[in-house]
Scaffold this active site. Sequence first.
Site, PDB file in Angstrom:
ATOM      1  N   LYS A  65       0.816  -1.221   0.000  1.00 37.82           N
ATOM      2  CA  LYS A  65       0.000   0.000   0.000  1.00 37.82           C
ATOM      3  C   LYS A  65       0.851   1.273   0.000  1.00 37.82           C
ATOM      4  O   LYS A  65       0.412   2.318  -0.479  1.00 37.82           O
ATOM      5  CB  LYS A  65      -0.961  -0.008   1.183  1.00 37.82           C
ATOM      6  CG  LYS A  65      -2.080  -1.019   0.990  1.00 37.82           C
ATOM      7  CD  LYS A  65      -3.280  -0.723   1.833  1.00 37.82           C
ATOM      8  CE  LYS A  65      -4.478  -1.551   1.409  1.00 37.82           C
ATOM      9  NZ  LYS A  65      -4.317  -2.993   1.714  1.00 37.82           N
ATOM     10  N   GLU A 100     -10.356   6.578   2.499  1.00 36.32           N
ATOM     11  CA  GLU A 100     -11.263   5.620   3.127  1.00 36.32           C
ATOM     12  C   GLU A 100     -10.415   4.466   3.641  1.00 36.32           C
ATOM     13  O   GLU A 100      -9.310   4.236   3.147  1.00 36.32           O
ATOM     14  CB  GLU A 100     -12.272   5.089   2.104  1.00 36.32           C
ATOM     15  CG  GLU A 100     -11.777   3.909   1.241  1.00 36.32           C
ATOM     16  CD  GLU A 100     -10.626   4.258   0.298  1.00 36.32           C
ATOM     17  OE1 GLU A 100     -10.443   5.451   0.017  1.00 36.32           O
ATOM     18  OE2 GLU A 100      -9.904   3.335  -0.146  1.00 36.32           O
ATOM     19  N   SER A 108       1.686  -9.871  -0.677  1.00 34.78           N
ATOM     20  CA  SER A 108       1.310  -8.447  -0.597  1.00 34.78           C
ATOM     21  C   SER A 108       1.592  -7.800   0.750  1.00 34.78           C
ATOM     22  O   SER A 108       1.797  -6.595   0.828  1.00 34.78           O
ATOM     23  CB  SER A 108      -0.164  -8.275  -0.955  1.00 34.78           C
ATOM     24  OG  SER A 108      -0.984  -9.090  -0.136  1.00 34.78           O
TER      25      SER A 108
HETATM   26  C1  LIG Z   1      -5.215  -3.989   1.413  1.00 36.75           C
HETATM   27  C2  LIG Z   1      -4.503  -5.241   1.203  1.00 36.75           C
HETATM   28  C3  LIG Z   1      -4.863  -6.135   0.162  1.00 36.75           C
HETATM   29  C4  LIG Z   1      -6.051  -5.928  -0.717  1.00 36.75           C
HETATM   30  O1  LIG Z   1      -6.001  -4.821  -1.558  1.00 36.75           O
HETATM   31  P1  LIG Z   1      -5.689  -4.945  -3.112  1.00 36.75           P
HETATM   32  O2  LIG Z   1      -6.038  -3.600  -3.617  1.00 36.75           O
HETATM   33  O3  LIG Z   1      -6.558  -6.026  -3.670  1.00 36.75           O
HETATM   34  O4  LIG Z   1      -4.259  -5.264  -3.255  1.00 36.75           O
HETATM   35  C5  LIG Z   1      -4.093  -7.268  -0.024  1.00 36.75           C
HETATM   36  N1  LIG Z   1      -3.040  -7.548   0.777  1.00 36.75           N
HETATM   37  C6  LIG Z   1      -2.684  -6.725   1.786  1.00 36.75           C
HETATM   38  C7  LIG Z   1      -1.521  -7.098   2.631  1.00 36.75           C
HETATM   39  C8  LIG Z   1      -3.389  -5.554   2.032  1.00 36.75           C
HETATM   40  O5  LIG Z   1      -3.034  -4.753   3.041  1.00 36.75           O
END
Ligand SMILES: *Cc1c(COP(=O)(O)O)cnc(C)c1O
Length: 385
Positions: free
Chosen positions: A86, A108, A368
């Site tokens: 993010k 948000e 992620s």
């Molecule tokens: C917010 C988040 C997501 C989901 O958001 P995407 O926009 O689909 O990437 C996925 N993994 C993590 C670790 C997050 O914090």
Amino acid sequence: MDLAHGHFGEFGGQYVPEALMGACAELSVAFHDAWSDQEFRDEFSHVLAEFGGRPTPISYCARLSQETGLEVWLKREDLAHTGSHKINNVVGQALLTARMGKKRMIAETGAGQHGVASATAAARFGLECTVFMGEVDTIRQSLNVFRMELLGATVVPVLSGSKTLKDAVNEAMREWVTCVDDTHYCLGSVMGPHPFPEMVRTFQSVIGVESRRQMLDIAGGLPDVVIACVGGGSNAAGIFSGFEKDASVKLVGVEAAGGAAVSNGKPGILHGMRTYILDDADGQIIEAHSISAGLDYPGVGPEHAAWSSTGRADYSTAHDDEVLDAVVKLSQLEGIIPALESAHAIAYVLREAGRELPRGSRVLVNLSGRGDKDVAQIREVLAAR
Ligand SMILES: *Cc1c(COP(=O)(O)O)cnc(C)c1O
């Protein structure tokens, strides 16, 4: 894709009230102007390097590979500042806010991860920051509310609707109408009206650019398959974009079974975009439910809807139980505790090894985020099993 109007095939667009058309148009011009300015791009890369922790490495998973009969690599977004991908998006949008001469960002947040990232970037660049968060989520994620406040942001609990993420997006858009002159709306994923899906994907494409080069340099070739979890779809869009033109590379998005807009939804309009959404017979949005708060969004970024409809990417789902198993597996085999969101992609690998993923396939998973934020919840759920 028709970039000028933000269409991805039949998806995307700019379904906003008249009062926001000007703001979206201004943002679109500002973003395209910035992205074609080498100085802006250099600054973006510089901040991601000295503040964001980039480039993140790729890691070869020897034990997981042995267990699955695959060759598994992870792109380590868990090692980026604030613990997930993010940071890439919020650094881009904070730089853009300053470039537009605005002094305030609003955002948000659902679980609080995008709110914390936004508050982090706002602090770094001296911007005011207000985060809209459903009241239910402020209670469920009180530690993240405190993090945002510690970072200097104001958190506004949203009392409308189901008091969760979709209502927080509505409220942020409502607020934006009243203060576009000095305020930028920092949306957290590849969703919403044009230019947000394209802009957020562009900022997140650093994941794909880095990992394609790393696969060639370190893994010795392109992956056969790239796998990422999909909530709004930003981490997936970021890594997919790096391999989109490599016809040999299969792309797989994994949604939460309880929030699978691509897999189970139908076309409709939500939050300013035409995309796949989850709604009931009366057209009312259904609340998504998942063990991972970051994936329970009842829509998906329009580019994913398009990739799904053209077949460029495939979409699958993972159930909460499989996700928990994946958390334990990755922790114990590789010494990496994944975020519950990211564990959806790992769950797919574990389930489809030797099936959808033929033996010996070279697989790149976008990890992620890190699981530190989830350990209390994971402990509870495992204890209750
Ligand atoms: C917010 C988040 C997501 C989901 O958001 P995407 O926009 O689909 O990437 C996925 N993994 C993590 C670790 C997050 O914090």
